[in-house]
Write a protein that holds these residues in place. Structure first.
Motif: not given
Length: 527
Positions: A331-332, A337-339, A349-351, A455-456
């Motif tokens: 996540p660093e 910003a990328l999304l 894929f998740r996470g 992740s949440q």
């Protein structure tokens, strides 16, 4: 009358001729063994590689070129969603959770994780005549010499000042050179951990004399790496270029022997694009996204320089070249910003890094071997980086003993196109806090309520929301792990849980004599 002596003489000559043929055939087999290069990027997401994610926004032309000339795996995984555990499994063919490391990662000064006498892929290849080199991030522990009266180091990540307890003038024990590598150059662990200095074989190249730290990402001065001992002129941004130069030099140094039939194995674990995210000035702004994306492009360039060195020395045709990553994107990298710019490091894929979901441990894997691996091919079979040990053993014609590679399954038949069948029945994963998951065919069972990582929702939050204590996903229909089917398929949950228990009890997941685990294993990791 024919003399007995002459008959014996002719027999000796005939036997000698036969032995000569056998000897030359053996030499021919030896000389046909390929060089092997394994590049292990650090925190590179599955979707950061363009050939995996054509909708992605980061250009990776050198990795894409290797994929076009070889095989791209779509279902390749690490055994963990963080650094140290993946590296242990990769080099030993044994699940990392059989060791004392039950969660997290080692620090830069932590003691060695690979036990004395444990066979590594480097030692296996060295015994078969390979020269073995490791250039890059080690992160499997070393025995650092301590100053008189200084306390010992443990598996916790050092706070920084503890690094000054090291006597940097003395040699390091039980590093890569005692794990099967003839040559080592690199850094002890992640580049956000002390000490900040290069190591060559068993000594630091420059004794640390100053305290240093570095921004976790360029332009973000507030969040920095752990401060601690550093060589005076050590710069984080120069590490990737320095490692790449050494890798290229190593290939040049080994080229003549390799052409003469004495192959080499180069394990090239990069420090990037892990934090500190510090692309050099040449690469800053090249992606048009952010510094992380720039750093990925620089990683791709480093891989291209290694590939070019093989070409220049006439070694590309007889080199098995693998490119992969130790876990998912961190996540660093700044996912929001990328999304927002249309790039997803985890693809569908998740996470991400640290999680039990596939974004944490499904990784790029590209393999090129001209004349052996079909160019432009794709493999959808389930494989793990843990399988490198058994693959290398089959490649060089060695049967692994019962106490080595206990969880490794060769994917050489997949590379050579001899089968498209599923070779690996299951694969076990762990998240950063040590939560378990197991994959079998289409099914994936996770023994936690939430992400198992960063992740949440995290596990505590998921439990408060009343989410089930386990998750079961149909990865064929639901690769994004959105619909938990544990209630609909209790029989699958029961079967996969029993398999995990069996693997723990037997100390292995492949055929062979049962082996001991180093410590008791807690599958559920309940508070």
């Amino acid at each position: 009358m024919r003399s007995i002596g002459s008959g014996v003489g002719r027999m000796v000559i005939a036997l000698a001729a036969c032995w000569g043929l056998v000897h030359h055939a053996a030499e021919a087999r030896e000389s046909s063994l390929p060089n092997i290069i394994l590049v292990l990027a650090d925190d590179l997401g599955y979707g950061d590689v363009w050939c995996n994610n054509p909708q992605g926004k980061i250009a990776t032309p050198h990795i894409d070129r290797l994929a076009a000339a070889g095989m791209r795996f779509t279902d390749a995984h690490t055994t963990s969603s963080v650094c140290t555990p993946t590296r242990y499994s990769l080099l030993t063919g044994r699940y990392h959770w059989r060791t004392r490391l039950q969660s997290g990662v080692l620090g830069g000064l932590s003691p060695p994780l690979i036990a004395p006498g444990r066979l590594t892929v480097a030692e296996l290849l060295r015994r078969r005549g390979y020269h073995t080199g490791c250039i890059g991030k080690w992160h499997l522990g070393m025995e650092w010499p301590r100053k008189a009266g200084a306390p010992g180091f443990d598996d916790n990540i050092e706070k920084g000042p503890e690094g000054w307890n090291v006597d940097f003038t003395r040699p390091i024990a039980r590093g890569p050179n005692t794990a099967g590598f003839d040559y080592y150059f690199g850094i002890s662990a992640s580049l956000d951990m002390v000490p900040y200095t290069f190591i060559e074989n068993d000594r630091v190249t420059v004794v640390p004399t100053v305290d240093r730290s570095f921004p976790l990402m360029l332009g973000r001065e507030a969040r920095r790496t752990r401060p601690g001992p550093a060589a005076e002129k050590f710069e984080a941004a120069e590490v990737l270029p320095a490692l790449t130069r050494r890798a290229v030099e190593y290939i040049g140094q080994r080229a003549a022997d390799a052409r003469a039939g004495r192959p080499f194995f180069l394990y090239f674990p990069l420090n990037a694009p892990h934090t500190p995210i510090v692309p050099t000035a040449e690469w800053q702004g090249r992606s048009g996204l952010n510094y992380y994306a720039d750093f990925v492009m620089q990683v791709d360039s480093s891989i291209g320089q290694v590939a070019r060195a093989l070409e220049e020395h006439g070694l590309a045709e007889n080199t098995l070249f693998l490119v992969t990553s130790d876990n998912g994107c961190s996540p660093e990298a700044d996912f929001p910003a990328l999304l927002a710019q249309g790039h997803h490091p985890s693809y569908v894929f998740r996470g991400h890094k640290a999680d039990i979901w596939d974004g944490g441990h499904r990784v790029p894997l590209v393999v090129r071997w001209p004349g052996k691996v079909r160019a432009g091919s794709t493999c959808d079979a389930l494989v793990g980086l843990i399988d490198f040990m058994a693959t290398a053993a089959e490649l060089v014609g060695v049967k692994l003993p019962d106490d080595a590679g206990e969880d490794s399954v060769s994917f050489l038949p997949l590379l050579l196109g001899k089968t498209t069948a599923r070779l690996r029945e299951t694969l076990v994963h762990q998240s950063h806090p040590g939560k378990f998951a197991i994959r079998q065919g289409r099914w994936k069972l996770a023994l936690c309520a939430g992400s198992g990582g960063w992740s949440q929702p995290r596990d505590a939050e998921a439990a408060k929301k009343g989410l089930p204590p386990v998750q079961l996903y149909d990865m064929e229909r639901d690769p994004g792990e959105q619909k938990n089917l544990q209630a609909e398929h209790p029989e699958v949950v029961k079967r996969l849980t029993a398999l995990l228990e069996k693997y723990v009890a037997e100390g292995r997941s492949t055929p062979g004599a049962p082996q001991p685990n180093d410590v008791p294993i807690d599958l559920w990791k309940r508070p």
